[in-house]
Design a protein around this motif. Structure first.
Motif, PDB file in Angstrom:
ATOM      1  N   GLN A 115       0.661  -1.048   0.022  1.00 39.24           N
ATOM      2  CA  GLN A 115       0.172   0.003  -0.058  1.00 39.24           C
ATOM      3  C   GLN A 115       0.942   1.120   0.017  1.00 39.24           C
ATOM      4  OE1 GLN A 115      -3.052   0.201   2.524  1.00 39.24           O
ATOM      5  NE2 GLN A 115      -4.351  -1.210   1.023  1.00 39.24           N
ATOM      6  N   CYS A 116       0.415   2.234  -0.452  1.00 39.73           N
ATOM      7  CA  CYS A 116       1.212   3.439  -0.741  1.00 39.73           C
ATOM      8  C   CYS A 116       1.660   3.931   0.705  1.00 39.73           C
ATOM      9  CB  CYS A 116       0.189   4.702  -1.527  1.00 39.73           C
ATOM     10  SG  CYS A 116       0.990   6.227  -1.381  1.00 39.73           S
ATOM     11  N   MET A 117       2.677   4.421   0.827  1.00 40.70           N
ATOM     12  CA  MET A 117       3.326   4.891   2.120  1.00 40.70           C
ATOM     13  C   MET A 117       2.899   6.095   2.399  1.00 40.70           C
ATOM     14  SD  MET A 117       7.382   5.903   0.622  1.00 40.70           S
ATOM     15  CE  MET A 117       7.952   6.440   2.134  1.00 40.70           C
ATOM     16  N   PHE A 118       2.437   7.008   1.661  1.00 43.98           N
ATOM     17  CA  PHE A 118       1.719   8.265   1.783  1.00 43.98           C
ATOM     18  C   PHE A 118       0.406   8.417   2.582  1.00 43.98           C
ATOM     19  CE2 PHE A 118       5.020   9.156  -1.197  1.00 43.98           C
ATOM     20  CZ  PHE A 118       5.968   9.839  -0.531  1.00 43.98           C
ATOM     21  N   GLY A 119      -0.169   7.088   2.575  1.00 48.85           N
ATOM     22  CA  GLY A 119      -1.558   6.802   3.158  1.00 48.85           C
ATOM     23  C   GLY A 119      -2.839   7.079   2.277  1.00 48.85           C
ATOM     24  N   CYS A 120      -2.727   7.112   1.176  1.00 52.24           N
ATOM     25  CA  CYS A 120      -3.686   7.469   0.310  1.00 52.24           C
ATOM     26  C   CYS A 120      -4.600   6.280  -0.034  1.00 52.24           C
ATOM     27  CB  CYS A 120      -3.349   7.953  -1.180  1.00 52.24           C
ATOM     28  SG  CYS A 120      -2.679   7.254  -2.094  1.00 52.24           S
ATOM     29  N   GLY A 121      -4.096   4.998   0.202  1.00 53.90           N
ATOM     30  CA  GLY A 121      -4.837   3.980   0.198  1.00 53.90           C
ATOM     31  C   GLY A 121      -4.572   3.245  -1.283  1.00 53.90           C
ATOM     32  N   GLY A 122      -3.965   3.912  -2.176  1.00 55.47           N
ATOM     33  CA  GLY A 122      -3.726   3.446  -3.275  1.00 55.47           C
ATOM     34  C   GLY A 122      -2.498   1.962  -3.157  1.00 55.47           C
ATOM     35  N   MET A 123      -2.446   1.149  -4.276  1.00 58.34           N
ATOM     36  CA  MET A 123      -1.286   0.166  -4.377  1.00 58.34           C
ATOM     37  C   MET A 123      -0.486   0.820  -4.841  1.00 58.34           C
ATOM     38  SD  MET A 123      -2.990  -2.056  -2.612  1.00 58.34           S
ATOM     39  CE  MET A 123      -2.625  -3.606  -2.755  1.00 58.34           C
ATOM     40  N   GLU A 124       0.869   0.581  -4.383  1.00 62.15           N
ATOM     41  CA  GLU A 124       2.369   1.106  -4.885  1.00 62.15           C
ATOM     42  C   GLU A 124       2.503   0.282  -6.363  1.00 62.15           C
ATOM     43  OE1 GLU A 124       5.531   0.415  -2.415  1.00 62.15           O
ATOM     44  OE2 GLU A 124       4.892   2.156  -1.147  1.00 62.15           O
ATOM     45  N   SER A 125       2.903   1.176  -7.294  1.00 62.99           N
ATOM     46  CA  SER A 125       3.545   0.692  -8.605  1.00 62.99           C
ATOM     47  C   SER A 125       4.167   1.831  -9.226  1.00 62.99           C
ATOM     48  CB  SER A 125       2.189   0.394  -9.492  1.00 62.99           C
ATOM     49  OG  SER A 125       1.458   1.846  -9.585  1.00 62.99           O
ATOM     50  N   ILE A 126       4.829   1.911 -10.029  1.00 58.19           N
ATOM     51  CA  ILE A 126       5.544   2.960 -10.633  1.00 58.19           C
ATOM     52  C   ILE A 126       4.417   4.128 -11.009  1.00 58.19           C
ATOM     53  CG2 ILE A 126       6.750   3.912 -12.699  1.00 58.19           C
ATOM     54  CD1 ILE A 126       8.320   1.179 -12.877  1.00 58.19           C
ATOM     55  N   ASP A 127       3.303   3.711 -11.702  1.00 60.62           N
ATOM     56  CA  ASP A 127       2.472   4.761 -11.969  1.00 60.62           C
ATOM     57  C   ASP A 127       1.851   5.372 -10.649  1.00 60.62           C
ATOM     58  OD1 ASP A 127       1.187   5.898 -14.115  1.00 60.62           O
ATOM     59  OD2 ASP A 127      -0.548   4.918 -13.869  1.00 60.62           O
ATOM     60  N   HIS A 128       1.634   4.632  -9.741  1.00 58.58           N
ATOM     61  CA  HIS A 128       1.096   5.216  -8.549  1.00 58.58           C
ATOM     62  C   HIS A 128       2.203   6.273  -7.906  1.00 58.58           C
ATOM     63  CE1 HIS A 128      -1.626   5.885  -5.260  1.00 58.58           C
ATOM     64  NE2 HIS A 128      -0.553   5.719  -4.408  1.00 58.58           N
ATOM     65  N   ILE A 129       3.101   5.529  -7.514  1.00 65.28           N
ATOM     66  CA  ILE A 129       4.067   6.272  -6.929  1.00 65.28           C
ATOM     67  C   ILE A 129       4.620   7.665  -7.422  1.00 65.28           C
ATOM     68  CG2 ILE A 129       6.571   6.142  -5.678  1.00 65.28           C
ATOM     69  CD1 ILE A 129       5.920   3.177  -5.594  1.00 65.28           C
ATOM     70  N   PHE A 130       4.797   7.786  -8.602  1.00 65.09           N
ATOM     71  CA  PHE A 130       5.241   8.889  -9.180  1.00 65.09           C
ATOM     72  C   PHE A 130       4.211   9.612  -9.735  1.00 65.09           C
ATOM     73  CE2 PHE A 130       9.063   6.315  -9.484  1.00 65.09           C
ATOM     74  CZ  PHE A 130       9.964   6.907  -8.932  1.00 65.09           C
ATOM     75  N   PHE A 131       3.099   9.494  -9.965  1.00 60.58           N
ATOM     76  CA  PHE A 131       1.940  10.166 -10.638  1.00 60.58           C
ATOM     77  C   PHE A 131       0.548  10.055 -10.265  1.00 60.58           C
ATOM     78  CE2 PHE A 131       5.615   9.275 -13.712  1.00 60.58           C
ATOM     79  CZ  PHE A 131       5.838  10.670 -13.796  1.00 60.58           C
ATOM     80  N   GLY A 132       0.238   8.614  -9.672  1.00 58.06           N
ATOM     81  CA  GLY A 132      -1.009   8.507  -9.273  1.00 58.06           C
ATOM     82  C   GLY A 132      -1.676   9.073  -7.972  1.00 58.06           C
ATOM     83  N   CYS A 133      -0.525   9.067  -7.095  1.00 54.84           N
ATOM     84  CA  CYS A 133      -0.691   9.493  -5.574  1.00 54.84           C
ATOM     85  C   CYS A 133      -0.798  10.872  -5.535  1.00 54.84           C
ATOM     86  CB  CYS A 133       0.556   8.953  -4.831  1.00 54.84           C
ATOM     87  SG  CYS A 133       0.473   9.609  -3.134  1.00 54.84           S
ATOM     88  N   LYS A 134      -1.745  11.406  -4.854  1.00 53.85           N
ATOM     89  CA  LYS A 134      -2.232  12.965  -4.499  1.00 53.85           C
ATOM     90  C   LYS A 134      -1.112  13.452  -4.026  1.00 53.85           C
ATOM     91  CE  LYS A 134      -7.107  12.062  -3.695  1.00 53.85           C
ATOM     92  NZ  LYS A 134      -8.278  12.380  -2.729  1.00 53.85           N
ATOM     93  N   PHE A 135      -0.202  12.941  -3.287  1.00 54.24           N
ATOM     94  CA  PHE A 135       1.008  13.645  -2.707  1.00 54.24           C
ATOM     95  C   PHE A 135       2.187  13.665  -3.753  1.00 54.24           C
ATOM     96  CE2 PHE A 135       5.190  13.558  -0.576  1.00 54.24           C
ATOM     97  CZ  PHE A 135       5.083  14.458   0.093  1.00 54.24           C
ATOM     98  N   THR A 136       2.370  12.703  -4.406  1.00 54.28           N
ATOM     99  CA  THR A 136       3.605  12.773  -5.316  1.00 54.28           C
ATOM    100  C   THR A 136       3.076  13.643  -6.515  1.00 54.28           C
ATOM    101  OG1 THR A 136       2.849  10.741  -6.070  1.00 54.28           O
ATOM    102  CG2 THR A 136       4.843  10.706  -4.476  1.00 54.28           C
ATOM    103  N   THR A 137       1.835  13.547  -6.820  1.00 60.86           N
ATOM    104  CA  THR A 137       1.276  14.255  -8.243  1.00 60.86           C
ATOM    105  C   THR A 137       1.302  15.665  -7.662  1.00 60.86           C
ATOM    106  OG1 THR A 137      -0.237  12.471  -8.889  1.00 60.86           O
ATOM    107  CG2 THR A 137      -0.830  14.867  -9.827  1.00 60.86           C
ATOM    108  N   GLY A 138       1.143  16.146  -6.520  1.00 64.24           N
ATOM    109  CA  GLY A 138       1.330  17.498  -5.965  1.00 64.24           C
ATOM    110  C   GLY A 138       2.818  18.164  -6.180  1.00 64.24           C
ATOM    111  N   VAL A 139       3.679  17.337  -5.850  1.00 59.50           N
ATOM    112  CA  VAL A 139       5.041  17.336  -5.778  1.00 59.50           C
ATOM    113  C   VAL A 139       5.421  17.609  -7.447  1.00 59.50           C
ATOM    114  CG1 VAL A 139       7.749  16.534  -5.475  1.00 59.50           C
ATOM    115  CG2 VAL A 139       5.709  16.418  -3.672  1.00 59.50           C
TER     116      VAL A 139
END
Length: 187
Positions: A139-163
């Motif tokens: 699960q995403c370490m930023f607590g958004c509930g998403g599953m970790e993948s390249i797509d999610h970690i770099f572009f799908g997570c609300k936190f990393t997308t904001g960065v």
């Protein structure tokens, strides 16, 4: 001379290749813990509890032992490790990671930072993953509930997308991050 007859050679085997193969067979016996007097003697006298992959070549070593140790890298690059339950594989000292030991690849600082003992087996890390800080799930370490993948970690997570969006704006790009494959094409 040492090329096959079909390629215009005489088909004579290279003595250097044969010698290296024979020496690597000795190393293979040590790695696989072959039940032989020579392997037992090497473990008891030459290795003395140290890892075959980590022991240093010394001036006091015999010619044969120096050759075995010098061919370790070639042997490691041609091994395929099956980790299984991890009890037979040393985390830092066995070359299970693309033919290299993690200790050789990353040095002592990573061992110290990870706070995992130098002689730890992979099974110990698996069994104690919480105490060693290894993620128990994907699960995403930023607590958004998403599953970790390249797509999610770099572009799908609300936190990393904001960065990423802030970085793009800072450098004059007026666009929003897209999924990984689209970003790779854009770059």
């Amino acid at each position: 001379v040492c090329h096959p007859k079909e390629e215009g050679g005489l088909g004579i085997k290279s003595k250097l290749s044969w010698n290296n193969a024979a020496i690597m067979q000795l190393g293979w016996g040590i790695v696989t813990k072959k039940d032989s007097m020579w392997v037992s003697w090497c473990n008891r006298v030459l290795l003395r509890g140290k890892s075959f992959w980590a022991v240093k070549v010394s001036a006091a070593s015999s010619w044969c032992w120096r050759k075995v140790l010098r061919l370790r890298d070639f042997l490691a690059r041609n091994l395929v490790y099956i980790i299984g339950d991890g009890r037979a594989t040393a985390l830092w000292l066995d070359p299970w990671f693309n033919g290299e030991t993690l200790f050789t690849k990353y040095g002592t600082w990573v061992v110290n930072d990870a706070d995992i003992p130098l002689h730890a087996k992979v099974s110990a890390v698996i069994a104690n993953r919480q105490s060693y800080g290894v993620a128990a799930d994907n699960q995403c370490m930023f607590g958004c509930g998403g599953m970790e993948s390249i797509d999610h970690i770099f572009f799908g997570c609300k936190f990393t997308t904001g960065v990423w969006n802030n970085c793009l704006r800072k450098y004059g790009f007026h666009r929003v991050c897209s999924p990984w494959r689209e970003e790779a094409v854009w770059v």
